[in-house]
Design a protein around this motif. Structure first.
Motif, PDB file in Angstrom:
ATOM      1  N   VAL A 158      -1.413  -0.934  -4.002  1.00  0.00           N
ATOM      2  CA  VAL A 158      -2.597  -0.070  -3.868  1.00  0.00           C
ATOM      3  C   VAL A 158      -2.062   1.352  -3.686  1.00  0.00           C
ATOM      4  O   VAL A 158      -1.257   1.598  -2.784  1.00  0.00           O
ATOM      5  CB  VAL A 158      -3.462  -0.460  -2.650  1.00  0.00           C
ATOM      6  CG1 VAL A 158      -4.747   0.362  -2.641  1.00  0.00           C
ATOM      7  CG2 VAL A 158      -3.760  -1.950  -2.638  1.00  0.00           C
TER       8      VAL A 158
ATOM      9  N   ALA B 225      -0.627  -7.241   3.915  1.00  0.00           N
ATOM     10  CA  ALA B 225      -0.495  -5.892   3.322  1.00  0.00           C
ATOM     11  C   ALA B 225       0.564  -5.109   4.071  1.00  0.00           C
ATOM     12  O   ALA B 225       0.645  -5.169   5.295  1.00  0.00           O
ATOM     13  CB  ALA B 225      -1.832  -5.156   3.374  1.00  0.00           C
TER      14      ALA B 225
ATOM     15  N   THR C 145      -2.253   5.144  -2.674  1.00  0.00           N
ATOM     16  CA  THR C 145      -3.017   6.209  -1.986  1.00  0.00           C
ATOM     17  C   THR C 145      -2.411   7.583  -2.288  1.00  0.00           C
ATOM     18  O   THR C 145      -2.861   8.586  -1.759  1.00  0.00           O
ATOM     19  CB  THR C 145      -3.039   6.011  -0.456  1.00  0.00           C
ATOM     20  OG1 THR C 145      -1.721   6.221   0.061  1.00  0.00           O
ATOM     21  CG2 THR C 145      -3.551   4.637  -0.075  1.00  0.00           C
TER      22      THR C 145
ATOM     23  N   ILE D 254       2.632  -1.228   4.299  1.00  0.00           N
ATOM     24  CA  ILE D 254       2.587   0.179   3.891  1.00  0.00           C
ATOM     25  C   ILE D 254       3.986   0.608   3.436  1.00  0.00           C
ATOM     26  O   ILE D 254       4.966   0.421   4.161  1.00  0.00           O
ATOM     27  CB  ILE D 254       2.049   1.041   5.040  1.00  0.00           C
ATOM     28  CG1 ILE D 254       0.546   0.721   5.213  1.00  0.00           C
ATOM     29  CG2 ILE D 254       2.257   2.526   4.747  1.00  0.00           C
ATOM     30  CD1 ILE D 254      -0.163   1.475   6.273  1.00  0.00           C
TER      31      ILE D 254
ATOM     32  N   PHE E 217      -9.233  -1.702  -4.947  1.00  0.00           N
ATOM     33  CA  PHE E 217      -8.821  -2.665  -3.918  1.00  0.00           C
ATOM     34  C   PHE E 217     -10.054  -3.195  -3.180  1.00  0.00           C
ATOM     35  O   PHE E 217     -10.158  -4.390  -2.886  1.00  0.00           O
ATOM     36  CB  PHE E 217      -7.861  -1.968  -2.945  1.00  0.00           C
ATOM     37  CG  PHE E 217      -7.315  -2.849  -1.863  1.00  0.00           C
ATOM     38  CD1 PHE E 217      -6.679  -4.052  -2.155  1.00  0.00           C
ATOM     39  CD2 PHE E 217      -7.426  -2.476  -0.538  1.00  0.00           C
ATOM     40  CE1 PHE E 217      -6.155  -4.853  -1.145  1.00  0.00           C
ATOM     41  CE2 PHE E 217      -6.909  -3.269   0.480  1.00  0.00           C
ATOM     42  CZ  PHE E 217      -6.288  -4.461   0.178  1.00  0.00           C
TER      43      PHE E 217
ATOM     44  N   PRO F  95      -7.582   2.763  -4.349  1.00  0.00           N
ATOM     45  CA  PRO F  95      -8.244   2.248  -3.139  1.00  0.00           C
ATOM     46  C   PRO F  95      -9.636   1.670  -3.430  1.00  0.00           C
ATOM     47  O   PRO F  95     -10.020   0.636  -2.863  1.00  0.00           O
ATOM     48  CB  PRO F  95      -8.334   3.488  -2.244  1.00  0.00           C
ATOM     49  CG  PRO F  95      -7.161   4.323  -2.658  1.00  0.00           C
ATOM     50  CD  PRO F  95      -7.051   4.136  -4.139  1.00  0.00           C
TER      51      PRO F  95
ATOM     52  N   ALA G  25      -4.557   4.576   4.153  1.00  0.00           N
ATOM     53  CA  ALA G  25      -3.693   3.402   3.978  1.00  0.00           C
ATOM     54  C   ALA G  25      -3.851   2.435   5.151  1.00  0.00           C
ATOM     55  O   ALA G  25      -3.937   1.211   4.962  1.00  0.00           O
ATOM     56  CB  ALA G  25      -2.237   3.848   3.846  1.00  0.00           C
TER      57      ALA G  25
ATOM     58  N   ILE H  17       0.869  -1.188   0.000  1.00  0.00           N
ATOM     59  CA  ILE H  17       0.000   0.000   0.000  1.00  0.00           C
ATOM     60  C   ILE H  17       0.905   1.237   0.000  1.00  0.00           C
ATOM     61  O   ILE H  17       1.654   1.473   0.947  1.00  0.00           O
ATOM     62  CB  ILE H  17      -0.934   0.003   1.222  1.00  0.00           C
ATOM     63  CG1 ILE H  17      -1.794  -1.278   1.206  1.00  0.00           C
ATOM     64  CG2 ILE H  17      -1.822   1.246   1.216  1.00  0.00           C
ATOM     65  CD1 ILE H  17      -2.682  -1.440   2.420  1.00  0.00           C
TER      66      ILE H  17
ATOM     67  N   LEU I 229      -7.066   0.597   4.774  1.00  0.00           N
ATOM     68  CA  LEU I 229      -6.976  -0.433   3.735  1.00  0.00           C
ATOM     69  C   LEU I 229      -6.199  -1.639   4.246  1.00  0.00           C
ATOM     70  O   LEU I 229      -6.520  -2.794   3.940  1.00  0.00           O
ATOM     71  CB  LEU I 229      -6.301   0.141   2.476  1.00  0.00           C
ATOM     72  CG  LEU I 229      -7.069   1.264   1.766  1.00  0.00           C
ATOM     73  CD1 LEU I 229      -6.234   1.843   0.619  1.00  0.00           C
ATOM     74  CD2 LEU I 229      -8.414   0.781   1.235  1.00  0.00           C
ATOM     75  N   LYS I 230      -5.169  -1.370   5.019  1.00  0.00           N
ATOM     76  CA  LYS I 230      -4.371  -2.476   5.582  1.00  0.00           C
ATOM     77  C   LYS I 230      -5.241  -3.315   6.531  1.00  0.00           C
ATOM     78  O   LYS I 230      -5.210  -4.549   6.487  1.00  0.00           O
ATOM     79  CB  LYS I 230      -3.151  -1.903   6.325  1.00  0.00           C
ATOM     80  CG  LYS I 230      -2.251  -2.981   6.896  1.00  0.00           C
ATOM     81  CD  LYS I 230      -0.966  -2.407   7.447  1.00  0.00           C
ATOM     82  CE  LYS I 230      -0.301  -3.492   8.276  1.00  0.00           C
ATOM     83  NZ  LYS I 230       1.116  -3.507   8.247  1.00  0.00           N
TER      84      LYS I 230
END
Ligand code: SF4
Length: 331
Positions: free
Chosen positions: A286, A264, A288, A266, A311, A308, A250, A236, A253-254
């Motif tokens: 992904v 995932a 951001t 970052i 995803f 995002p 982020a 990410i 999303l993680k």
């Protein structure tokens, strides 16, 4: 018309700011399209004021992209080609020179008037032409059209202005269809996908009309999503640029990835490029950072680069029909 004549670099204003602030060291930051003009502009400023000028050589794609390192070394920084973003309130040392276009829009809007099918027209543009929207209104009203020009959210400096990552001024316009004044494709494509309405592009530089057609981009995005459906490990990407940094998103999303049993990580960086990501062996990225990245650079990353929203589709959290361009919105 050369770009020197077509765009207003506001040199007299810059000189007056330098004199008023008594600045001794001045930074200049240009987007890619104007960089070749920088030596001439720097020489003129140095000759007329006696200041020392530093020109940022870093890539610059938006007001999100302030050269923070250069800012530390100068008394004031002139950032060309973009209007301020709300994030830019962080520094009083930055002056935005919007580099507005002197090109007349009347002819191309006249051309557009006969091709516009609806009655209420949402007018949208970039900062380069925002001062020409009133001219466009006059032309369209003569053809019996009602024009709608709306303010956007806090990221948007002027009514009717759109960014590649923010279509809020278009979203706020209650209209039948849109007329975009400008030369790019990305903004009108994003608006037409977000609003599911026709967007006619009126390019005043070449006096041409075309219709925004997002079908090719949508096919590309569907292919990127399809390639990521079996991915187990995601990178990410978070940019540290002031107007692009979305660490909170982020992290969310993680968390979402973990909840779906995916791995995932970052990845933080300043500029995001395919080379920069080459050594990260993940199944998909992904993004951001700047929302344009995944779309403009499609196929250039060694693993699929999702937005995002895409995803979320991969994880089954969003329907395919709800696929839009990613946006960085304000208040
Ligand atoms: S994030 Fe991207 S689209 Fe948004 S202002 Fe910056 S460069 Fe432009």
């Amino acid at each position: 018309m050369s770009d020197g004549e077509a765009f207003d670099f506001r040199i007299d204003y810059i000189i007056s700011v330098i004199e008023d602030t008594d600045a001794k060291v001045v930074g200049l930051q240009f987007p890619e399209g104007f960089k070749r003009r920088s030596p001439g502009i720097a020489s003129r400023i140095e000759d007329e004021t006696g200041v020392t000028v530093f020109i940022s050589g870093n890539p610059c794609f938006g007001a999100c992209d302030l050269d923070v390192a250069l800012l530390n070394d100068v008394d004031i920084l002139f950032h060309f080609g973009h209007a301020h973003l709300d994030d830019n309130k962080i520094s009083q040392k930055v002056y935005f020179i919007e580099t507005r276009s002197a090109v007349d829009v009347n002819d191309v809007v006249e051309l557009a008037a006969s091709k516009l099918e609806g009655r209420r027209i949402g007018l949208i543009t970039t900062v380069q032409h925002v001062h020409k929207l009133d001219d466009a209104v006059k032309v369209l009203e003569q053809h019996g059209k009602q024009c709608v020009i709306c303010p956007g959210d806090s990221k948007i400096a002027y009514p009717g202005q759109v960014l590649g990552c923010n279509f809020s001024a278009a979203r706020n316009a209650d209209c039948d269809e849109y007329l975009f004044i400008g030369s790019g494709q990305f903004h009108p494509l994003g608006v037409s996908l977000a609003m599911k309405k026709r967007v006619l592009i009126a390019d005043p530089f070449v006096n041409e009309l075309r219709e925004a057609d997002y079908s090719k981009v949508l096919r590309q995005r569907s292919a990127v999503i399809a390639k990521s459906l079996d991915a187990e490990v995601f990178g990410i990407v978070v940019s540290s640029k002031p107007g692009q940094e979305r660490m909170e998103l982020a992290m969310e999303l993680k968390r979402m990835a973990k909840a779906h049993g995916k791995d995932a990580h970052i990845l933080t960086m300043d500029l995001v490029t395919p080379d920069q990501l080459l050594q990260f062996k993940v199944d998909a990225f992904v993004n951001t950072a700047c929302p344009r990245l995944a779309i403009d650079e499609v196929g250039r990353f060694h693993a699929p680069m999702l937005t995002p929203l895409e995803f979320e589709i991969v994880l089954g959290e969003r329907e395919w029909e709800d696929l839009y361009f990613d946006e960085i919105t304000g208040e």
